[in-house]
Scaffold this active site. Sequence first.
Site, short mmCIF file in Angstrom:
data_model
loop_
_atom_site.label_atom_id
_atom_site.label_comp_id
_atom_site.label_asym_id
_atom_site.label_seq_id
_atom_site.Cartn_x
_atom_site.Cartn_y
_atom_site.Cartn_z
N THR A 152 -53.37 51.87 -28.13
CA THR A 152 -53.22 51.18 -26.84
C THR A 152 -51.74 50.78 -26.72
OG1 THR A 152 -54.01 49.14 -27.87
CG2 THR A 152 -55.60 50.42 -26.60
N LYS A 174 -56.11 51.43 -35.14
CA LYS A 174 -55.29 51.06 -33.99
C LYS A 174 -55.29 49.54 -33.88
CE LYS A 174 -55.99 49.65 -30.54
NZ LYS A 174 -56.38 48.54 -29.60
N THR A 185 -57.75 44.23 -30.14
CA THR A 185 -58.87 44.94 -30.75
C THR A 185 -58.38 45.83 -31.88
OG1 THR A 185 -60.20 45.01 -28.77
CG2 THR A 185 -60.61 46.72 -30.39
N GLU A 265 -46.14 43.92 -31.81
CA GLU A 265 -45.36 43.78 -30.58
C GLU A 265 -45.19 42.32 -30.23
OE1 GLU A 265 -46.54 46.08 -27.34
OE2 GLU A 265 -46.73 47.91 -28.50
N ASN A 384 -48.38 38.56 -23.16
CA ASN A 384 -49.73 38.10 -22.90
C ASN A 384 -49.87 37.30 -21.60
OD1 ASN A 384 -51.30 39.07 -25.26
ND2 ASN A 384 -49.67 38.01 -26.33
N THR A 389 -55.13 41.58 -19.16
CA THR A 389 -55.79 42.45 -20.14
C THR A 389 -57.20 41.97 -20.39
OG1 THR A 389 -54.96 41.12 -21.93
CG2 THR A 389 -53.67 43.05 -21.32
#
Lengths: 389, 389
Positions: A152, A174, A185, A265, A384, A389
């Site tokens: 993602t 991931k 996730t 990130e 965020n 999201t």
Amino acid sequence: MSVTTPRGFRAAGFAAGLKSGGAADVAMVVNDGPDAGVAGVFTANRVKAAPVLWTQQVVHGGVVRAVVLNSGGANACTGPGGFQDTHATAEHTAAVLTAASPQSVGAGEVAVCSTGLIGERLPMDRLLPGVGGAVAALRRDGGPAAAQAIMTTDTRPKNAVGHGNGFTVGGMVKGAGMLAPALATMLCVLTTDAAVDSETLDAALREACRVTFDRVDSDGCMSTNDTVLLLASGASGVVPTEAELTAVVTAVAHDLTQQLIADAEGATKQVTIDVVGAAREDDAVEVGRSVARNNLVKTALFGNDPNWGRILAAVGTTAAVFEPDAVDVAVNGVWVCRGGAAAEDRSKVDLGGSEVTIRIDLHAGQAAATIWTNDLSHGYVHENSAYST
Amino acid sequence: MSVTTPRGFRAAGFAAGLKSGGAADVAMVVNDGPDAGVAGVFTANRVKAAPVLWTQQVVHGGVVRAVVLNSGGANACTGPGGFQDTHATAEHTAAVLTAASPQSVGAGEVAVCSTGLIGERLPMDRLLPGVGGAVAALRRDGGPAAAQAIMTTDTRPKNAVGHGNGFTVGGMVKGAGMLAPALATMLCVLTTDAAVDSETLDAALREACRVTFDRVDSDGCMSTNDTVLLLASGASGVVPTEAELTAVVTAVAHDLTQQLIADAEGATKQVTIDVVGAAREDDAVEVGRSVARNNLVKTALFGNDPNWGRILAAVGTTAAVFEPDAVDVAVNGVWVCRGGAAAEDRSKVDLGGSEVTIRIDLHAGQAAATIWTNDLSHGYVHENSAYST
């Protein structure tokens, strides 16, 4: 160096159009046997995505011949319709696989994993054709393509492999370093060609997760979709002991964990919290997690401030065995706190690099644990807050 | 409208030079009786500052004739020397008060509170003369001056008053909206001229704190210094019931709580989380607190994103009684989630203002609770990373 390194597995990645930009977004891992053993570890969140609820049942059945994974949508908080979508995905995967091979595959033998936005239905008109595309693309060396398709906000695919005595463990994961949007996730598929019963498989996976993935804590937030699966093909014919299998699975999981942390990130520092001198391992984990989740500690590290007072205050919120005036704290090797009070000059601490090690000695026993986390940066707030999201 | 509004109290603020810039930094509240009853609530952090350890013992003794408070230094994580500093402060306060009045005051009747940087000793050469200055400045209307002297990153002093049937409760608090540096130490002194025994005093204070200060949760970080004291002079001669006293103390604590939230530095939004339909009040508190502490929820609010998926995921981490597919969530009055899935269009939610209300209906019972928090902003990261505290 992927999920297809062990014998008995094929994999693929395919661009089904779930993600904008044409990147691969459907992955498949197929176990060609002779065995089809499986173990699974899932998010402890009580709000579980539809694919988690489905795959828990599939794993409970004890046989998994294929895992289909999609990025571009988490299928979480989508109600009964979302569960039907997961079910349809498994049915379609089973049908296409059965048509494409001499072996018959049932929907109850297909695990499903999803990652992406919460609260929206998946575009099934694109996902189901994508499943067909992935089956057509299955290859003996398709592991890296599968790892690519589950990304993602990851900046790179994450693969690993480990070797035992005559057997191999491969894996992909991931998760953009636990600081990404989408509740970070984590999806992980591990494969092995060892010949092991499901009880041994389960024990090895649980112990491996306990000391690797379970000890990464970026922001205390728990995903609705986290899934770790371990598939066993038995293709090597080798029957390792539980200890042998656990050691190799743990090594692969540890490798993948470090790749997750390095790809964080929005973070500027990777933080290792070593808690030693604990009365029990659980105490060490609780203390490490409390420090890892403390926003004041995390912002201080972002600001290159070896703020041991905030660390001590975080330790003080736990139920671990320790005396406040016996705790020592070192930041990057400098013992800035001894016996719960100021010790070496904090100006000696070099926080200029991207790696930080905090060592906390509780002086309460012999147990220890390590927790990995990141700092709390403007990048985290930006990532965020700027994207839904 | 301050701690000196009830009869029987004097107070003062004095600039002792603990803080740079010449602002007042030593406060004193003196109870002239006839009673000298006290109740106290302290931080649950096991790493407690020296003044907390001292004042817990003083409150246990049951008599407090004076509270001396300083900003400019928390005296936390300062070892045995720090405790001696607190002891010396109490001794000096008792001596100066005894010299200045007909009444003899013992050190064991002097509560001490400190707020500021952790891990550094207080400059006693300035604090002790400051105590003398504060005693000389004591006035019957000195409450506002005392409230001014305990400010750290607060932008304004916080005072409140409440009236019962023939008795009065006053109060002051410091704490820059729980988002400030220095672990957001909260110091609060409440006063009343009611004539009450210490058991009633204690019960009233605990119940008031339980539903006010205890339900503010900005960043999950727990201070080493938090202290709430309630002093009773008996000067009104009025003996209220426990229920009467509790009601007025709760009203004053609620007023001060709202002032804390409104003064949140580094925050752009004040967030009220109403949890209803809970099986038990504890469940409602746990759910509200989990949402209040969730960094992904808090950054979403900063980004004006009514991200109900993150709210649901935070609810899912609790042990409260609820079914995931029965939970409803409203953001500023719009029910964006019903039955655990998308409902009204999230674009209807207006997050443009500084006040946000999140309402969570667990559909599991009749209990409810409210938690107050803030968003997680660039300002928070800046405040807590740019300054060592």
